[in-house]
Design a protein around this motif. Sequence first.
Motif, PDB file in Angstrom:
ATOM      1  N   ALA A   1      36.452  31.891  84.525  1.00 39.44           N
ATOM      2  CA  ALA A   1      36.396  31.969  85.987  1.00 39.44           C
ATOM      3  C   ALA A   1      35.463  33.085  86.424  1.00 39.44           C
ATOM      4  CB  ALA A   1      37.792  32.214  86.564  1.00 39.44           C
TER       5      ALA A   1
ATOM      6  N   PHE B   1      34.622  35.010  90.035  1.00 40.63           N
ATOM      7  CA  PHE B   1      34.883  35.167  91.462  1.00 40.63           C
ATOM      8  C   PHE B   1      33.712  35.965  92.024  1.00 40.63           C
ATOM      9  CE2 PHE B   1      39.065  34.788  89.456  1.00 40.63           C
ATOM     10  CZ  PHE B   1      39.567  33.709  90.159  1.00 40.63           C
TER      11      PHE B   1
ATOM     12  N   GLN C   1      33.038  37.444  94.574  1.00 40.75           N
ATOM     13  CA  GLN C   1      33.254  38.686  95.328  1.00 40.75           C
ATOM     14  C   GLN C   1      34.023  39.726  94.524  1.00 40.75           C
ATOM     15  OE1 GLN C   1      34.160  37.937  99.601  1.00 40.75           O
ATOM     16  NE2 GLN C   1      34.207  35.821  98.967  1.00 40.75           N
ATOM     17  N   LYS C   2      34.333  39.397  93.278  1.00 37.79           N
ATOM     18  CA  LYS C   2      35.066  40.356  92.443  1.00 37.79           C
ATOM     19  C   LYS C   2      34.351  40.477  91.102  1.00 37.79           C
ATOM     20  CE  LYS C   2      39.218  39.367  94.810  1.00 37.79           C
ATOM     21  NZ  LYS C   2      38.603  40.018  95.970  1.00 37.79           N
ATOM     22  N   SER C   3      34.236  41.711  90.634  1.00 34.95           N
ATOM     23  CA  SER C   3      33.507  41.911  89.384  1.00 34.95           C
ATOM     24  C   SER C   3      34.463  42.062  88.216  1.00 34.95           C
ATOM     25  CB  SER C   3      32.629  43.151  89.494  1.00 34.95           C
ATOM     26  OG  SER C   3      31.955  43.348  88.281  1.00 34.95           O
ATOM     27  N   GLN C   4      34.094  41.428  87.102  1.00 34.53           N
ATOM     28  CA  GLN C   4      34.889  41.609  85.889  1.00 34.53           C
ATOM     29  C   GLN C   4      34.198  42.595  84.942  1.00 34.53           C
ATOM     30  OE1 GLN C   4      35.049  37.851  83.688  1.00 34.53           O
ATOM     31  NE2 GLN C   4      33.351  37.134  84.924  1.00 34.53           N
TER      32      GLN C   4
ATOM     33  N   TRP D   1      32.796  46.332  83.827  1.00 32.53           N
ATOM     34  CA  TRP D   1      33.241  47.723  84.007  1.00 32.53           C
ATOM     35  C   TRP D   1      32.126  48.498  84.692  1.00 32.53           C
ATOM     36  CZ3 TRP D   1      37.895  50.149  81.960  1.00 32.53           C
ATOM     37  CH2 TRP D   1      38.838  49.197  81.562  1.00 32.53           C
ATOM     38  N   TYR D   2      32.458  49.009  85.844  1.00 30.98           N
ATOM     39  CA  TYR D   2      31.467  49.549  86.778  1.00 30.98           C
ATOM     40  C   TYR D   2      30.575  50.647  86.207  1.00 30.98           C
ATOM     41  CZ  TYR D   2      29.766  51.283  91.278  1.00 30.98           C
ATOM     42  OH  TYR D   2      28.985  51.666  92.319  1.00 30.98           O
TER      43      TYR D   2
ATOM     44  N   THR E   1      31.431  45.281  78.267  1.00 25.45           N
ATOM     45  CA  THR E   1      32.347  44.242  78.759  1.00 25.45           C
ATOM     46  C   THR E   1      32.294  43.026  77.835  1.00 25.45           C
ATOM     47  OG1 THR E   1      32.014  45.011  81.028  1.00 25.45           O
ATOM     48  CG2 THR E   1      32.983  42.838  80.761  1.00 25.45           C
TER      49      THR E   1
ATOM     50  N   VAL F   1      29.166  36.396  80.849  1.00 26.07           N
ATOM     51  CA  VAL F   1      30.421  36.869  80.246  1.00 26.07           C
ATOM     52  C   VAL F   1      31.476  35.760  80.292  1.00 26.07           C
ATOM     53  CG1 VAL F   1      32.385  38.412  80.696  1.00 26.07           C
ATOM     54  CG2 VAL F   1      30.109  39.352  80.559  1.00 26.07           C
TER      55      VAL F   1
END
Lengths: 277, 345
Positions: free
Chosen positions: B117, B119, B121-124, B126-127, B134, B185
Amino acid sequence: MGSRVFGDRLELLSARSKKAGAVARITMKQQMAYKTDFIMRASFMLMILYVFVQLWSAAYDGDAGRVINGFTLKQIIWYLVFTEAITMGVPALCGLIENEVKNGDIAIRLIRPLSYIGYHYAAYLSEAVFRFYIHLAVGGAIAWLCVGPPTFGLGWAGLFSLTLGALTIAFLLNMIVALCALWVEETRGMEFVLHKLQFTVGGMLLPLDLMPEPLQRVCAWLPFQAMLYFPARTAVNFGAAPLLQQFVIQAAWIAVLAAAVMLMYRRGVSKLHVNGG
Amino acid sequence: MLYREEAPKYAKGAGQVVALQTQALRKVFTVKRKDAGLAGSFRSLLKPSWEEKVAVRSIDLTVQRGEMVAFLGPNGAGKSTTIKMLTGILHPSSGEAKVLGCTPWREREKLAFRIGAVFGQKSQLWYHLPPIDTFDLISRIYELDRADYHARRDDLIERFELGPYLHTPVRKLSLGERMRCEIAVSFLHRPQLLFLDEPTIGLDVVVKQRIRELIREVNRDEGTTVFLTSHDAGDMEELCSRAVVIHHGGILLDAPVDRLKREVLNRKIISLTLAAGYDASMLPPLPGTEVIAGEGRRLKLGVDLAVTDIEAVLGTVIGTYRLDDVTVEDPPMEEIIAHIYGTGG
């Protein structure tokens, strides 16, 4: 049949340990990016310890040989170093989980073949242990300068062996508060109360032995003593209480709190309202 | 639902199986209601009132393996909530769903091995760490064999052209670079079904195009089923063979994209920035074209593709005005939905 089931369980445990290890490693790497945060925390610890060294020196009249309820000035200051190292080592779990629920980032965790609680425990432990050692080093250096070296012998073994359980209890207590974010909008009030209980009845600021007898009896039935008082008291006064008894009490609290966390998680996640996108 | 194409037949013997199926899937959230002002806040504190918000009314859907389905709708239509139920993140209020044979909310961890998945607007990632970290974490979480992981990672790095910024901290990547990493990823563990929730949101045209190409490529090479939500009709046109449009939590339309293009998406918007001010008297009559807005140096035209084509309109406009910039876009999803309602499906 039995050996196959055992083999399967062992394999599952091994797979979970590897995942937890990977989460712990990446959390540690990410921690390295927060150098300023560490410097700020270390400076804060320096300030706190300086104030307490002055306070306790006044209470002991600067007499290094005086003993109050089984503690010398040196033991009290080192006790504070250990409780502060554990307290400041505990990451801000409540805020983290609350934000994950509020901004919907929890979705990123839940799409992985990984337990949500297990993920946070691995990340938490990695960060907490790393911070514990940093704060222990900073606090230890200050205490060494003020009251002399830590000649606690087996007390060190007691400290390190009880700290894992202590950090686990802190994780579970914080997780219980954090999971309330699945029901209520704000957990900061509850977190505030939890921290203040740790400071007082957990024995962070002073050993429970120095508290009034009735309060000590109440504290004996609360999980907070297993989080701070047990490891710090054992470190500075090894043998004052049987180590095995403290392990058993920690294990019992871990079992009770873990059951509460799992129950709350299962109930809460089924009514999760993921915000945004 | 106003219109629905005949439900896709399961091609028995042709090796096609169902990737996901839902039956009357419904999600209702209970939301606290607060009146405006300080008095309202006090009232809410003393006597909280709650209201039910139906995010997904009832979704009946079947997607076959290897299909690329666009799940479209305006903001708040229930797209993301549906995806979150299908990935096991949310528990539905009622209804059933099977994704690759699993009930998502009951077998979340088991299903997670087989789906991916993204999304938008959401990050998987690591900032503070480079994407390679990752990749490594994800390989451990999905229990990938080390040799297989390295081969797969290298393949994805090459396909998605990630080499130049694989070791750059995520916080220093552009949105387009980050999205390429996010999608790469999500392909690492070879998911059989990939959920893409607004994968092109906020991206410029060139990056959007590249990401669409990459998704198409992996679908073609690996047979990955793609379930894509977007409010960008371009994602659907370029990627998918089937479109499901939802509105107010229910399916409004389920049809092949070709048919949708012919009957519903037969309109384009041309936005022009003119070199000089817009003068309406200079523009000759253009059949099938309406001036939506014309002010200053800006001119916006709506083109009915059933009557004329983009080239013809642009040819006339270029012959009339000197241009600084041109953009051709699909009409917004709200307009498409209004059109579906207007035509009765």
